[in-house]
Write a protein that holds these residues in place. Structure first.
Motif, PDB file in Angstrom:
ATOM      1  N   ALA A  42       0.714  -1.240  -0.102  1.00 50.14           N
ATOM      2  CA  ALA A  42      -0.027  -0.104  -0.012  1.00 50.14           C
ATOM      3  C   ALA A  42       0.893   1.242   0.064  1.00 50.14           C
ATOM      4  O   ALA A  42       0.510   2.197  -0.501  1.00 50.14           O
ATOM      5  CB  ALA A  42      -1.029   0.025   1.354  1.00 50.14           C
ATOM      6  N   ASN A  43       1.856   1.304   0.625  1.00 53.27           N
ATOM      7  CA  ASN A  43       2.852   2.403   0.801  1.00 53.27           C
ATOM      8  C   ASN A  43       3.550   2.496  -0.682  1.00 53.27           C
ATOM      9  O   ASN A  43       3.735   3.861  -1.086  1.00 53.27           O
ATOM     10  CB  ASN A  43       3.853   2.182   1.848  1.00 53.27           C
ATOM     11  N   ASP A  44       3.926   1.446  -1.055  1.00 55.45           N
ATOM     12  CA  ASP A  44       4.594   1.504  -2.367  1.00 55.45           C
ATOM     13  C   ASP A  44       3.757   2.221  -3.439  1.00 55.45           C
ATOM     14  O   ASP A  44       4.125   2.867  -4.449  1.00 55.45           O
ATOM     15  CB  ASP A  44       4.987   0.046  -2.852  1.00 55.45           C
ATOM     16  N   LEU A  45       2.415   1.715  -3.507  1.00 55.80           N
ATOM     17  CA  LEU A  45       1.458   2.273  -4.512  1.00 55.80           C
ATOM     18  C   LEU A  45       1.214   3.982  -4.071  1.00 55.80           C
ATOM     19  O   LEU A  45       1.223   4.547  -5.098  1.00 55.80           O
ATOM     20  CB  LEU A  45       0.210   1.358  -4.371  1.00 55.80           C
ATOM     21  N   ALA A  46       1.062   3.924  -2.932  1.00 56.86           N
ATOM     22  CA  ALA A  46       0.774   5.437  -2.574  1.00 56.86           C
ATOM     23  C   ALA A  46       1.799   6.351  -3.020  1.00 56.86           C
ATOM     24  O   ALA A  46       1.664   7.395  -3.648  1.00 56.86           O
ATOM     25  CB  ALA A  46       0.649   5.550  -1.052  1.00 56.86           C
ATOM     26  N   ASP A  47       3.273   5.745  -2.739  1.00 53.36           N
ATOM     27  CA  ASP A  47       4.207   6.741  -3.220  1.00 53.36           C
ATOM     28  C   ASP A  47       4.273   6.864  -4.698  1.00 53.36           C
ATOM     29  O   ASP A  47       4.604   8.025  -5.142  1.00 53.36           O
ATOM     30  CB  ASP A  47       5.813   6.039  -2.884  1.00 53.36           C
ATOM     31  N   GLN A  48       3.810   5.803  -5.479  1.00 52.80           N
ATOM     32  CA  GLN A  48       3.700   6.178  -6.848  1.00 52.80           C
ATOM     33  C   GLN A  48       2.682   7.161  -7.244  1.00 52.80           C
ATOM     34  O   GLN A  48       2.869   7.930  -8.123  1.00 52.80           O
ATOM     35  CB  GLN A  48       3.558   4.764  -7.799  1.00 52.80           C
ATOM     36  N   LEU A  49       1.473   6.992  -6.566  1.00 52.60           N
ATOM     37  CA  LEU A  49       0.337   7.961  -6.847  1.00 52.60           C
ATOM     38  C   LEU A  49       0.823   9.320  -6.559  1.00 52.60           C
ATOM     39  O   LEU A  49       0.507  10.297  -7.263  1.00 52.60           O
ATOM     40  CB  LEU A  49      -0.841   7.382  -6.340  1.00 52.60           C
ATOM     41  N   ILE A  50       1.549   9.451  -5.514  1.00 48.51           N
ATOM     42  CA  ILE A  50       1.809  10.730  -5.042  1.00 48.51           C
ATOM     43  C   ILE A  50       2.964  11.352  -5.914  1.00 48.51           C
ATOM     44  O   ILE A  50       2.841  12.667  -6.219  1.00 48.51           O
ATOM     45  CB  ILE A  50       2.530  10.739  -3.755  1.00 48.51           C
ATOM     46  N   ASP A  51       3.846  10.701  -6.533  1.00 46.87           N
ATOM     47  CA  ASP A  51       4.719  11.288  -7.296  1.00 46.87           C
ATOM     48  C   ASP A  51       3.960  11.584  -8.695  1.00 46.87           C
ATOM     49  O   ASP A  51       4.380  12.616  -9.363  1.00 46.87           O
ATOM     50  CB  ASP A  51       5.926  10.148  -7.603  1.00 46.87           C
ATOM     51  N   GLN A  52       3.146  10.565  -9.041  1.00 43.80           N
ATOM     52  CA  GLN A  52       2.412  10.640 -10.398  1.00 43.80           C
ATOM     53  C   GLN A  52       1.653  12.079 -10.349  1.00 43.80           C
ATOM     54  O   GLN A  52       1.574  12.740 -11.415  1.00 43.80           O
ATOM     55  CB  GLN A  52       1.234   9.714 -10.630  1.00 43.80           C
ATOM     56  N   LEU A  53       0.975  12.290  -9.366  1.00 44.26           N
ATOM     57  CA  LEU A  53       0.066  13.423  -9.010  1.00 44.26           C
ATOM     58  C   LEU A  53       0.708  14.795  -8.571  1.00 44.26           C
ATOM     59  O   LEU A  53      -0.006  15.697  -8.182  1.00 44.26           O
ATOM     60  CB  LEU A  53      -1.222  13.222  -8.254  1.00 44.26           C
ATOM     61  N   GLY A  54       2.109  14.783  -8.425  1.00 44.72           N
ATOM     62  CA  GLY A  54       2.674  15.882  -8.193  1.00 44.72           C
ATOM     63  C   GLY A  54       2.642  16.363  -6.543  1.00 44.72           C
ATOM     64  O   GLY A  54       2.312  17.522  -6.413  1.00 44.72           O
ATOM     65  N   LEU A  55       2.621  15.382  -5.947  1.00 40.12           N
ATOM     66  CA  LEU A  55       2.301  15.512  -4.291  1.00 40.12           C
ATOM     67  C   LEU A  55       3.344  15.219  -3.414  1.00 40.12           C
ATOM     68  O   LEU A  55       3.071  15.210  -2.252  1.00 40.12           O
ATOM     69  CB  LEU A  55       0.753  14.864  -3.837  1.00 40.12           C
ATOM     70  N   ALA A  56       4.414  15.084  -3.874  1.00 38.70           N
ATOM     71  CA  ALA A  56       5.601  14.615  -3.027  1.00 38.70           C
ATOM     72  C   ALA A  56       6.006  15.670  -1.984  1.00 38.70           C
ATOM     73  O   ALA A  56       6.259  15.060  -0.857  1.00 38.70           O
ATOM     74  CB  ALA A  56       7.024  14.453  -3.831  1.00 38.70           C
ATOM     75  N   ASP A  57       5.857  16.945  -2.145  1.00 42.14           N
ATOM     76  CA  ASP A  57       6.088  17.657  -1.024  1.00 42.14           C
ATOM     77  C   ASP A  57       5.010  17.874  -0.042  1.00 42.14           C
ATOM     78  O   ASP A  57       5.327  18.457   1.199  1.00 42.14           O
ATOM     79  CB  ASP A  57       6.396  19.265  -1.658  1.00 42.14           C
ATOM     80  N   GLN A  58       3.932  17.109  -0.420  1.00 42.89           N
ATOM     81  CA  GLN A  58       2.667  17.164   0.547  1.00 42.89           C
ATOM     82  C   GLN A  58       2.339  15.844   1.048  1.00 42.89           C
ATOM     83  O   GLN A  58       1.548  15.735   2.013  1.00 42.89           O
ATOM     84  CB  GLN A  58       1.473  17.484  -0.104  1.00 42.89           C
ATOM     85  N   SER A  59       3.482  14.958   1.138  1.00 38.79           N
ATOM     86  CA  SER A  59       2.994  13.503   1.374  1.00 38.79           C
ATOM     87  C   SER A  59       2.876  13.302   2.808  1.00 38.79           C
ATOM     88  O   SER A  59       1.828  12.703   3.374  1.00 38.79           O
ATOM     89  CB  SER A  59       4.315  12.691   1.029  1.00 38.79           C
TER      90      SER A  59
END
Length: 212
Positions: A110-127
């Motif tokens: 679940a964490n790996d998928l969340a990291d992929q989606l966060i990166d894909q949607l430009g949310l890395a700074d808001q994780s």
């Protein structure tokens, strides 16, 4: 592909719509337009399995979907107008919660998928931020990521640009177009005709194309 046949809904003696037929092809973006109060959100809630239909059938990729209003599973991922994020959880926790609790996914997966989606949607700074720290556009993207984390067959949005400024609206348009390029089927309820024209492969007018 989502196929809807002869869908009808009424409250007491008021018919909201009847004999509604609609097909959304794989990877297609369909917008549902029309003025407020005409039944668009009612229709979306039925598609999402949150509200019962009176009559009709609905199939997603050849499989019947329950129309009793008590559907389980995440065949249709819904992004609500008010986002419905959990205020006590971070962005990443909001995204991983349902896969772990509902789908029984392993926490690492679940964490790996969340990291992929966060990166894909430009949310890395808001994780690791909480919803109160986010802009409206950022909340919208978190809600999209949370829906995608459940691996639905189709994404359905209820007024995704409501209350967003022009910059945030443009970012949402970019996300929808990005998901389309990846083959994600999307159904979008909106009263914003300019937004609908910017994203839609097809448009269904709830004001003129619906029998009542």
């Amino acid at each position: 592909m989502l196929e809807i046949k002869n869908l009808s809904k009424k409250y007491a003696e008021q018919t909201i719509f009847k004999n509604l037929n609609l097909t959304i092809a794989d990877g297609e973006v369909l917008t549902i337009v029309g003025p407020s109060g005409i039944g668009k959100t009612t229709f979306l809630r039925i598609v999402a399995g949150l509200l019962a239909a009176d009559t009709g059938e609905m199939q997603l990729n050849g499989q019947d979907l329950d129309l009793s209003g008590e559907r389980t599973g995440a065949d249709v991922g819904v992004i609500f107008q008010d986002f419905n994020l959990f205020p006590q959880f971070t962005v990443k926790e909001n995204i991983t919660l349902a896969p772990i609790m509902v789908n029984k996914a392993a926490k690492n997966d679940a964490n790996d998928l969340a990291d992929q989606l966060i990166d894909q949607l430009g949310l890395a700074d808001q994780s690791n931020q909480y919803p109160f720290q986010l802009s409206g556009g950022q909340k919208q993207r978190v809600a999209i990521a949370r829906a995608l984390a459940m691996k639905p067959g189709i994404l359905a949005y209820d007024e995704p640009t409501s209350g967003l400024d022009e910059e945030s609206t443009d970012r949402v348009i970019g996300v929808i177009q990005q998901l389309k390029s990846q083959g994600v089927t999307q159904l979008i309820v909106t009263h914003d005709l300019q937004f609908a024209q910017a994203i839609a492969d097809k448009t269904f007018d709830f004001g003129t194309d619906v029998e009542r």
